[in-house]
Design a protein around this motif. Structure first.
Motif, PDB file in Angstrom:
ATOM      1  N   PHE A 128       0.863  -1.176   0.000  1.00 53.62           N
ATOM      2  CA  PHE A 128       0.000   0.000   0.000  1.00 53.62           C
ATOM      3  C   PHE A 128       0.900   1.226   0.000  1.00 53.62           C
ATOM      4  CE2 PHE A 128      -2.458  -3.440   1.623  1.00 53.62           C
ATOM      5  CZ  PHE A 128      -3.735  -3.237   1.122  1.00 53.62           C
ATOM      6  N   ILE A 129       0.777   2.041  -1.040  1.00 49.39           N
ATOM      7  CA  ILE A 129       1.652   3.202  -1.211  1.00 49.39           C
ATOM      8  C   ILE A 129       0.890   4.466  -0.843  1.00 49.39           C
ATOM      9  CG2 ILE A 129       3.072   4.504  -2.832  1.00 49.39           C
ATOM     10  CD1 ILE A 129       3.299   1.874  -4.462  1.00 49.39           C
ATOM     11  N   SER A 130       1.396   5.179   0.137  1.00 47.47           N
ATOM     12  CA  SER A 130       0.791   6.443   0.551  1.00 47.47           C
ATOM     13  C   SER A 130       0.782   7.432  -0.602  1.00 47.47           C
ATOM     14  CB  SER A 130       1.600   7.053   1.701  1.00 47.47           C
ATOM     15  OG  SER A 130       1.524   6.235   2.837  1.00 47.47           O
ATOM     16  N   GLY A 131      -0.063   8.454  -0.472  1.00 46.21           N
ATOM     17  CA  GLY A 131      -0.125   9.484  -1.497  1.00 46.21           C
ATOM     18  C   GLY A 131       1.251  10.089  -1.726  1.00 46.21           C
ATOM     19  N   GLN A 132       1.687  10.041  -2.975  1.00 46.08           N
ATOM     20  CA  GLN A 132       2.981  10.593  -3.339  1.00 46.08           C
ATOM     21  C   GLN A 132       2.769  11.998  -3.866  1.00 46.08           C
ATOM     22  OE1 GLN A 132       6.024   8.844  -2.717  1.00 46.08           O
ATOM     23  NE2 GLN A 132       4.404   7.860  -1.510  1.00 46.08           N
ATOM     24  N   ILE A 133       3.510  12.914  -3.305  1.00 46.52           N
ATOM     25  CA  ILE A 133       3.364  14.327  -3.615  1.00 46.52           C
ATOM     26  C   ILE A 133       4.482  14.768  -4.558  1.00 46.52           C
ATOM     27  CG2 ILE A 133       2.071  14.881  -1.526  1.00 46.52           C
ATOM     28  CD1 ILE A 133       4.725  15.665  -0.214  1.00 46.52           C
ATOM     29  N   PRO A 134       4.306  15.901  -5.211  1.00 48.52           N
ATOM     30  CA  PRO A 134       5.274  16.345  -6.203  1.00 48.52           C
ATOM     31  C   PRO A 134       6.448  17.129  -5.607  1.00 48.52           C
ATOM     32  CG  PRO A 134       3.405  17.809  -6.232  1.00 48.52           C
ATOM     33  CD  PRO A 134       3.096  16.730  -5.236  1.00 48.52           C
ATOM     34  N   ILE A 135       7.197  16.480  -4.736  1.00 52.48           N
ATOM     35  CA  ILE A 135       8.414  17.124  -4.229  1.00 52.48           C
ATOM     36  C   ILE A 135       9.590  16.184  -4.459  1.00 52.48           C
ATOM     37  CG2 ILE A 135       7.219  18.533  -2.517  1.00 52.48           C
ATOM     38  CD1 ILE A 135       8.246  16.568  -0.378  1.00 52.48           C
ATOM     39  N   ASP A 136      10.762  16.773  -4.672  1.00 53.49           N
ATOM     40  CA  ASP A 136      11.955  15.960  -4.883  1.00 53.49           C
ATOM     41  C   ASP A 136      12.664  15.713  -3.551  1.00 53.49           C
ATOM     42  OD1 ASP A 136      13.430  18.285  -4.278  1.00 53.49           O
ATOM     43  OD2 ASP A 136      13.886  18.707  -6.380  1.00 53.49           O
ATOM     44  N   ALA A 154       5.455  18.657 -14.897  1.00 50.69           N
ATOM     45  CA  ALA A 154       6.657  18.388 -14.090  1.00 50.69           C
ATOM     46  C   ALA A 154       6.271  17.839 -12.722  1.00 50.69           C
ATOM     47  CB  ALA A 154       7.489  19.657 -13.949  1.00 50.69           C
ATOM     48  N   GLN A 155       5.210  18.378 -12.120  1.00 50.48           N
ATOM     49  CA  GLN A 155       4.766  17.865 -10.824  1.00 50.48           C
ATOM     50  C   GLN A 155       4.229  16.443 -10.962  1.00 50.48           C
ATOM     51  OE1 GLN A 155       2.387  20.174  -8.190  1.00 50.48           O
ATOM     52  NE2 GLN A 155       3.473  22.091  -8.633  1.00 50.48           N
ATOM     53  N   CYS A 156       3.502  16.176 -12.029  1.00 47.50           N
ATOM     54  CA  CYS A 156       2.955  14.842 -12.262  1.00 47.50           C
ATOM     55  C   CYS A 156       4.096  13.836 -12.403  1.00 47.50           C
ATOM     56  CB  CYS A 156       2.089  14.867 -13.519  1.00 47.50           C
ATOM     57  SG  CYS A 156       1.146  13.364 -13.804  1.00 47.50           S
ATOM     58  N   GLU A 167      -1.319  20.813   0.254  1.00 44.45           N
ATOM     59  CA  GLU A 167      -0.429  21.973   0.154  1.00 44.45           C
ATOM     60  C   GLU A 167      -0.828  22.788  -1.072  1.00 44.45           C
ATOM     61  OE1 GLU A 167       2.221  24.764   0.756  1.00 44.45           O
ATOM     62  OE2 GLU A 167       2.123  23.093   2.154  1.00 44.45           O
ATOM     63  N   GLY A 168      -1.000  24.072  -0.909  1.00 49.50           N
ATOM     64  CA  GLY A 168      -1.485  24.928  -1.990  1.00 49.50           C
ATOM     65  C   GLY A 168      -0.690  24.891  -3.276  1.00 49.50           C
ATOM     66  N   GLY A 169       0.608  24.671  -3.219  1.00 47.01           N
ATOM     67  CA  GLY A 169       1.443  24.651  -4.423  1.00 47.01           C
ATOM     68  C   GLY A 169       1.456  23.314  -5.146  1.00 47.01           C
ATOM     69  N   TRP A 170       0.945  22.280  -4.498  1.00 52.41           N
ATOM     70  CA  TRP A 170       0.903  20.959  -5.136  1.00 52.41           C
ATOM     71  C   TRP A 170      -0.339  20.882  -6.007  1.00 52.41           C
ATOM     72  CZ3 TRP A 170       1.508  18.006   0.097  1.00 52.41           C
ATOM     73  CH2 TRP A 170       2.800  18.225   0.614  1.00 52.41           C
ATOM     74  N   LEU A 171      -0.185  20.327  -7.202  1.00 52.79           N
ATOM     75  CA  LEU A 171      -1.287  20.249  -8.138  1.00 52.79           C
ATOM     76  C   LEU A 171      -1.898  18.856  -8.230  1.00 52.79           C
ATOM     77  CD1 LEU A 171       0.262  22.492 -10.932  1.00 52.79           C
ATOM     78  CD2 LEU A 171      -1.310  23.145  -9.085  1.00 52.79           C
ATOM     79  N   LEU A 172      -1.263  17.871  -7.567  1.00 51.96           N
ATOM     80  CA  LEU A 172      -1.791  16.517  -7.550  1.00 51.96           C
ATOM     81  C   LEU A 172      -1.136  15.695  -6.458  1.00 51.96           C
ATOM     82  CD1 LEU A 172      -0.251  14.150 -10.224  1.00 51.96           C
ATOM     83  CD2 LEU A 172       0.821  16.271  -9.495  1.00 51.96           C
ATOM     84  N   GLU A 173      -1.717  14.518  -6.216  1.00 48.27           N
ATOM     85  CA  GLU A 173      -1.169  13.510  -5.316  1.00 48.27           C
ATOM     86  C   GLU A 173      -1.593  12.160  -5.882  1.00 48.27           C
ATOM     87  OE1 GLU A 173      -1.300  12.377  -0.555  1.00 48.27           O
ATOM     88  OE2 GLU A 173      -1.847  14.399  -1.221  1.00 48.27           O
ATOM     89  N   VAL A 174      -0.694  11.170  -5.827  1.00 42.74           N
ATOM     90  CA  VAL A 174      -0.981   9.857  -6.406  1.00 42.74           C
ATOM     91  C   VAL A 174      -0.710   8.790  -5.354  1.00 42.74           C
ATOM     92  CG1 VAL A 174      -0.452   8.223  -8.269  1.00 42.74           C
ATOM     93  CG2 VAL A 174      -0.201  10.692  -8.667  1.00 42.74           C
ATOM     94  N   GLU A 175      -1.723   7.935  -5.081  1.00 46.26           N
ATOM     95  CA  GLU A 175      -1.550   6.807  -4.177  1.00 46.26           C
ATOM     96  C   GLU A 175      -1.833   5.523  -4.947  1.00 46.26           C
ATOM     97  OE1 GLU A 175      -4.368   7.365  -0.965  1.00 46.26           O
ATOM     98  OE2 GLU A 175      -5.894   6.282  -2.064  1.00 46.26           O
ATOM     99  N   ALA A 176      -1.335   4.403  -4.438  1.00 42.15           N
ATOM    100  CA  ALA A 176      -1.493   3.159  -5.185  1.00 42.15           C
ATOM    101  C   ALA A 176      -1.427   1.935  -4.287  1.00 42.15           C
ATOM    102  CB  ALA A 176      -0.412   3.071  -6.257  1.00 42.15           C
ATOM    103  N   ILE A 177      -1.889   0.831  -4.858  1.00 41.76           N
ATOM    104  CA  ILE A 177      -1.733  -0.494  -4.264  1.00 41.76           C
ATOM    105  C   ILE A 177      -1.048  -1.362  -5.311  1.00 41.76           C
ATOM    106  CG2 ILE A 177      -2.892  -2.527  -3.299  1.00 41.76           C
ATOM    107  CD1 ILE A 177      -5.247  -0.620  -2.591  1.00 41.76           C
TER     108      ILE A 177
END
Length: 131
Positions: free
Chosen positions: A32-40, A51-53, A114-124
């Motif tokens: 189970f993968i937590s929501g991944q955010i667009p930060i390096d 780029a965030q995606c 977070e206001g600057g993030w445009l998406l979040e991706v979670e997965a199984i």
């Protein structure tokens, strides 16, 4: 139960490169993968949706790899978009990364933490255990 996509012939056709369901029988290891955010790794957020995606997916692939898995092991992906206008780019990036693999998929337009993030991706992800 077999392992893999489920697309009932008497149900609506899945559009957009996903499957209606994904069967995961007993004896299958799950991640189970937590929501991944667009930060390096430096904590920086890339500029622009594409780029965030790509960064969020890079982070998700890193988690998969650390568990000895790849994108072919994804059985369910949920993407949270900050705006519907990003749906097409999101689909393009996802299809590029997944190739022919078709996990179950949900896309939700939502307020992102977070206001600057445009998406979040979670997965199984799932992998059949060696017999």
């Amino acid at each position: 139960m077999r392992f893999g996509p489920i697309d009932p012939p008497d149900g609506p056709k899945a559009v957009g490169g996903y499957t209606q369901g994904f069967a995961v029988p007993p004896g299958t290891g799950l991640l189970f993968i937590s929501g991944q955010i667009p930060i390096d790794t430096e904590g920086a957020t890339p500029f622009g949706f594409e780029a965030q995606c790509r960064q969020a997916w890079r982070n998700l692939v890193t988690v998969l790899r650390s568990a000895g898995l790849g994108v072919e092991h994804l059985v369910k992906v949920t993407t949270f978009l900050s705006d519907r206008k990003y749906a097409e780019i999101n689909s393009e990036v996802r299809r590029q990364l997944l190739g022919e693999h078709r996990p179950a998929l949900t896309v939700i337009v939502a307020d992102i933490f977070e206001g600057g993030w445009l998406l979040e991706v979670e997965a199984i992800a799932a992998k059949r255990e060696a017999v």
